[in-house]
Design a protein around this motif. Sequence first.
Motif, mmCIF file in Angstrom:
data_model
loop_
_atom_site.group_PDB
_atom_site.id
_atom_site.type_symbol
_atom_site.label_atom_id
_atom_site.label_comp_id
_atom_site.label_asym_id
_atom_site.label_seq_id
_atom_site.Cartn_x
_atom_site.Cartn_y
_atom_site.Cartn_z
ATOM 1 N N SER A 105 46.041 43.420 46.944
ATOM 2 C CA SER A 105 44.969 43.311 45.962
ATOM 3 C C SER A 105 45.564 42.926 44.612
ATOM 4 O O SER A 105 46.267 43.735 43.989
ATOM 5 N N PRO A 106 45.300 41.701 44.132
ATOM 6 C CA PRO A 106 45.837 41.299 42.819
ATOM 7 C C PRO A 106 45.198 42.066 41.665
ATOM 8 O O PRO A 106 45.803 42.226 40.606
ATOM 9 N N THR A 107 43.973 42.561 41.873
ATOM 10 C CA THR A 107 43.285 43.302 40.812
ATOM 11 C C THR A 107 43.892 44.690 40.633
ATOM 12 O O THR A 107 44.224 45.106 39.512
ATOM 13 N N LEU A 108 44.043 45.413 41.753
ATOM 14 C CA LEU A 108 44.589 46.767 41.687
ATOM 15 C C LEU A 108 46.103 46.804 41.795
ATOM 16 O O LEU A 108 46.720 47.848 41.555
ATOM 17 N N LYS A 109 46.684 45.649 42.204
ATOM 18 C CA LYS A 109 48.137 45.547 42.364
ATOM 19 C C LYS A 109 48.683 46.578 43.365
ATOM 20 O O LYS A 109 49.711 47.212 43.134
#
Length: 206
Positions: free
Chosen positions: A157-161
Amino acid sequence: MKKTFLLVVASLAIMLGANAQELTNFMNREPIVSPEIGKSEVTFRFLAPKADTVKITGGFTPTVKMKTSFGEMDVPGSLNLTKDEKGLWSITLPLPEPELYTYSFIVDGTTVNDPRNTFMQRDGSRYLSVLLVPGEKTENYFEAEKRGNIHQVWYDSPTLKINRRMFVYTPYGYETSDKSYPVLYLLHGAGGDEDAWSSIGVPVRF
């Protein structure tokens, strides 16, 4: 030596006799069915010879008013079970409308699931027994003749890393079909996770 041998033989005979009696008692014991669904009623049973009170609460029991941090709400109440001479508690209720209901027993103030019912539902960190009443509204809850597959897929997940997991359901015949299928994204509610939709089975209506 002879006395020791006779003592061992006698001890084994007593043990085997006791085990045989226990096995006989077990074999002759009537199976406890719970819940038992009839045409117009459902019976719940719980074996607890030492209990003083056994109650049942669930989505089919009468509601009561309760004050919460969100205001006054209707919550499921409880009904008393009756105990017989063998310590078996039971209650027979009118069969509710076709639906998937969760329920539990309250034994001397402690909430427990129905040990005779293998149908369970996970709601966050809680596990609850399930009463599934057959009917048109619940026909999709029963096992289908043509079953699809559920895949557990991990992705970044690039948003939550972080690395997260999602469940992907593909219908029967998907792997060998050349058709295009629509995609429906479902997000669980508060307290749930990616397993909620497949394990709890919340119905979706459009």
